[in-house]
Design a protein around this motif. Sequence first.
Motif, short mmCIF file in Angstrom:
data_model
loop_
_atom_site.label_atom_id
_atom_site.label_comp_id
_atom_site.label_asym_id
_atom_site.label_seq_id
_atom_site.Cartn_x
_atom_site.Cartn_y
_atom_site.Cartn_z
N ALA A 1 0.83 -1.21 0.00
CA ALA A 1 0.00 0.00 0.00
C ALA A 1 0.86 1.25 0.00
O ALA A 1 0.59 2.21 -0.74
CB ALA A 1 -0.94 -0.01 1.19
N ALA B 1 1.29 4.03 -3.03
CA ALA B 1 1.02 5.45 -2.79
C ALA B 1 2.16 6.32 -3.31
O ALA B 1 1.93 7.39 -3.89
CB ALA B 1 0.79 5.69 -1.31
N THR C 1 -6.12 4.15 -2.04
CA THR C 1 -5.86 3.64 -0.70
C THR C 1 -7.01 2.78 -0.20
O THR C 1 -8.10 2.76 -0.77
CB THR C 1 -5.66 4.80 0.29
#
Length: 453
Positions: free
Chosen positions: A155, A159, A171
């Motif tokens: 994650a 990002a 997200t």
Amino acid sequence: MRTSPPNSPHIRGNWRRLGSAAAATAALLIAGLGTAAHASAATAPHKVTAQAIAAQVAKAHVQYEKAACGATPKKGFAACNALRVTGGTTAFMEKQAALKGVAAKTISPKAATDDPTGYGPSDIQSAYGLADAAADNGSGETVAIVDAYDDPNAAADLATYRSYYGLSACTTANGCFKKVSQTGSTTSLPSADSGWAGEESLDLDMVSATCPNCNILLVEAKSASDANLGTAVNEAVKLGAKFVSNSYGGSESSSDTTYDTSYYKHAGVAITASAGDEAYGAEYPAGSRYVTAVGGTKLSTSSNSRGWTESVWKTSSTEGTGSGCSAYDAKPTWQTDTGCTKRMISDVSAVADPATGVSVYDTYGDDGTGWGTYGGTSASSPIIASVYALAGTPGSSDYPASYPYAAAGTSALNDVTSGNNGTCSTSYFCTAKSGYDGPTGWGTPEGVSAFTD
């Protein structure tokens, strides 16, 4: 002799003797799907005796048994029944190098830098005529990525990639990104593994580059076995994904038709699979008649009207896009080439050559230092899955692998007509030509119209 680990469905490949060495070696095809651009070369050959070769092969096999069959294989080694994907040295490479009396060539990403050096979203969209579609389409569609083991930094790395390229945040909080196990759990995830983490970053970044508005579902199998990866595919579909990318594969087996119906036969879902990275030769699940088999190209800028040119990706006799005539899977009704009576690989293609690779941000993989430049058909599979997503939801009873065949020979596909991935008795199995060929299929996307009903 190699044996299957507990609950393992089967071992891909049979034992066979290679060359004149006095030792049998495994015919397991361990293609580095998700090959990173590499910098080191094998050492010069030297004379060795048959006895010395046999000893080296035996040692490599012992290393394979000890390192590859555990829950988390040794870094750089192939997992039982499947393959490791980004970097390191596989057991197959060790054995082949021992037979030749040379050192195994380690594959690793180009040195990481503070800034990306490969192709980014604007390049992918420009090369494949996707800029307009990427800006307007994909919202509400979910592209699933199936990999093995957990990338704990997935994650955060995603990002960073999206922020650098000015893409909207994706997200868990805003519902764009979700990471689950093969059972759908968001909390009980598989053990982490650096070998597969680089692969996961590559896959996630290619979905982002191709379809910035798409939601992304990462399904992590608990190990790299056929059964667990296949179960993860089923879970992705169960969770609603209409587009599922698989950047893994192995040598074919007589059990493949059983796997077809157990894991890859999903009407109304576009399932893509990498054709392989070990040059000419058929692999599975790319050989499944229910998936879109995705080959790989070398993508370069050009002064032509398109602004880009492509040829078959081939780095060497052992590294390049896979292709070939399946030994087991039946030919789908929409495939009409006459040289192969069974399933032919590939259907379409996209950039895969590490020398013209894509930028990936990863902090947990084999290098784990940030930006790197990657290639392999691990890049082309999620790109094509995302093109399907840009084109819209497939018909509920369709197998979208058929869609590009309806657009064959039109401007909806860039015909790749140069290069080869090896030698073969039937030319188009391994050599590009006008129209359909094995290494690149019908070509690469030019917009999305070849990927819809």
